[in-house]
Design an enzyme around this catalytic site. Structure first.
Site, mmCIF file in Angstrom:
data_model
loop_
_atom_site.group_PDB
_atom_site.id
_atom_site.type_symbol
_atom_site.label_atom_id
_atom_site.label_comp_id
_atom_site.label_asym_id
_atom_site.label_seq_id
_atom_site.Cartn_x
_atom_site.Cartn_y
_atom_site.Cartn_z
ATOM 1 N N TYR A 31 0.831 -1.201 0.000
ATOM 2 C CA TYR A 31 0.000 0.000 0.000
ATOM 3 C C TYR A 31 0.866 1.251 0.000
ATOM 4 C CZ TYR A 31 0.810 1.199 4.967
ATOM 5 O OH TYR A 31 1.374 1.578 6.151
ATOM 6 N N LYS A 147 6.446 -1.846 2.191
ATOM 7 C CA LYS A 147 5.218 -1.241 2.727
ATOM 8 C C LYS A 147 4.066 -2.223 2.541
ATOM 9 C CE LYS A 147 3.235 3.389 3.228
ATOM 10 N NZ LYS A 147 3.303 3.466 4.675
ATOM 11 N N GLU A 179 11.982 2.856 14.449
ATOM 12 C CA GLU A 179 11.018 3.853 13.960
ATOM 13 C C GLU A 179 9.800 3.786 14.849
ATOM 14 O OE1 GLU A 179 9.509 3.025 10.007
ATOM 15 O OE2 GLU A 179 9.493 0.874 10.367
ATOM 16 N N LEU A 203 10.908 1.562 7.447
ATOM 17 C CA LEU A 203 10.370 1.984 6.158
ATOM 18 C C LEU A 203 11.157 3.217 5.692
ATOM 19 C CD1 LEU A 203 7.883 1.385 4.218
ATOM 20 C CD2 LEU A 203 6.944 3.474 5.185
HETATM 21 N N1 PDD Z 1 2.668 5.480 7.479
HETATM 22 N N2 PDD Z 1 7.269 4.090 9.116
HETATM 23 C C1 PDD Z 1 6.092 3.457 9.146
HETATM 24 C C2 PDD Z 1 5.999 2.161 9.884
HETATM 25 C C3 PDD Z 1 4.966 4.000 8.514
HETATM 26 O O1 PDD Z 1 3.791 3.338 8.529
HETATM 27 C C4 PDD Z 1 5.095 5.257 7.847
HETATM 28 C C5 PDD Z 1 3.942 5.895 7.131
HETATM 29 C C6 PDD Z 1 6.343 5.889 7.847
HETATM 30 C C7 PDD Z 1 6.585 7.207 7.159
HETATM 31 O O2 PDD Z 1 6.581 7.062 5.761
HETATM 32 P P1 PDD Z 1 6.174 8.262 4.804
HETATM 33 O O3 PDD Z 1 6.969 9.467 5.243
HETATM 34 O O4 PDD Z 1 6.601 7.816 3.463
HETATM 35 O O5 PDD Z 1 4.711 8.453 4.957
HETATM 36 C C8 PDD Z 1 7.412 5.275 8.482
HETATM 37 C C9 PDD Z 1 1.548 5.824 6.659
HETATM 38 C C10 PDD Z 1 1.304 7.295 6.576
HETATM 39 C C11 PDD Z 1 0.332 5.016 7.065
HETATM 40 O O6 PDD Z 1 0.516 3.806 7.257
HETATM 41 O O7 PDD Z 1 -0.776 5.550 7.154
#
Ligand code: PDD
Length: 286
Positions: A31, A147, A179, A203
């Site tokens: 996703y 992801k 994270e 991620l």
């Molecule tokens: N989440 N780490 C994890 C585990 C995440 O689920 C996310 C983002 C990030 C940050 O990634 P980015 O900057 O590319 O959004 C880091 C999204 C927003 C979600 O699951 O809704």
């Protein structure tokens, strides 16, 4: 509400997904969450690149080209008249029936792609006031760079935080911070930003990559090096970052205040530099 279902813009009620879809049965899919400002996609290319990289890692054949996906997402924004909001999209490996763990032959399946939108304003109050977090051992698997829609480890951690009345959980492995459950985490000590390097344990967040680019341009040193729980708790400033949170100050960790409980100057600067990036791509937002 309009959604995308297998490359078509349709009404949400018209979507039909088979109960033997591998996304439903095995969480066999990927996703992305992409932010929209002023009706324009922000950092879409980077999100799409991460999706294609993830697909390669799990041998998932995506049912669109990069260009076609951007076109479809733009039509979806238009169809739902989204100004400020989020796009959620997912692709699964489709149906394999009878249930069988092994990937089916690619000729026998067709992936299932869906995308939807939600109108969500920027959470300016939270970005100013900051969030409170807990720390937890990182119990997830060793492919956190993918992801994946399989998010049990992440949602269990988020739930622990919510049960304690907190906003987010910072995760650690062997005393080293990785994270958060739904965001990346960075600390600032003596004006240097530290964050866990990309690799299989986190991620590779798009938001953090934008923030580090603008930080470096502003002369701030960014070190992609791991840090310990002790260093986390002794940091001058701490911030989480994600597509939906942007640069979010962390003002309390396990009940102890960070930086006196206020958003610090470096995070404030990063927030304003991030807005400039948004405005360069999507037009004036403030
Ligand atoms: N989440 N780490 C994890 C585990 C995440 O689920 C996310 C983002 C990030 C940050 O990634 P980015 O900057 O590319 O959004 C880091 C999204 C927003 C979600 O699951 O809704």
């Amino acid at each position: 509400m309009k959604v995308i279902w297998n490359n078509q813009l349709v009404e949400r009620e018209d979507v039909k997904i088979d109960m033997e879809d591998r996304g439903y049965q095995f969480a066999d899919g990927l996703y992305e969450v992409i932010r929209v400002y002023n009706g324009v996609l922000f950092t879409a290319k980077q999100h799409i690149e991460r999706l294609f990289t993830g697909a390669k890692k799990i041998d998932l054949i995506l049912p669109f080209t990069r260009e076609k996906l951007i076109k479809l997402l733009s039509e979806l924004i238009e169809g739902n008249q989204i100004e400020t909001g989020n796009i959620y999209l997912q692709v699964t490996r489709g149906v394999s029936s009878p249930r069988n763990h092994a990937y089916p032959e690619t000729e026998c399946t067709s992936t299932v792609f869906t995308a939807s939108t939600t109108s969500v304003p920027r959470n300016l109050k939270m970005m100013n006031d900051g969030i409170k977090v807990i720390t937890l051992p990182d119990m997830r698997w060793l492919h956190c760079d993918i992801k994946s829609i399989s998010l049990l480890g992440n949602i269990m951690a988020k739930h622990e935080a919510h049960k304690k009345g907190k906003d987010e959980a910072i995760l650690y492995r062997d005393n080293r911070v990785t994270e958060c459950s739904t965001s990346n985490i960075s600390i600032i000590k003596d004006n240097i930003i530290y964050t866990h390097p990309d690799g299989n344990l986190i991620l590779p967040g798009i938001t953090k990559s934008v923030l580090f680019k603008v930080a470096r341009q502003a002369g701030i040193t960014v070190k992609e090096e791991t840090f310990t729980l002790k260093e986390l708790k002794e940091a001058d400033e701490v911030f989480a970052s994600s597509t939906t949170m942007e640069a979010m100050p962390v003002i309390e960790i396990d009940g102890e205040l960070v930086g006196g409980g206020n958003c610090g100057p470096v995070v404030k600067l990063l927030q304003s530099l991030y807005v400039t990036e948004i405005e360069t791509e999507c037009g004036i937002i403030s």
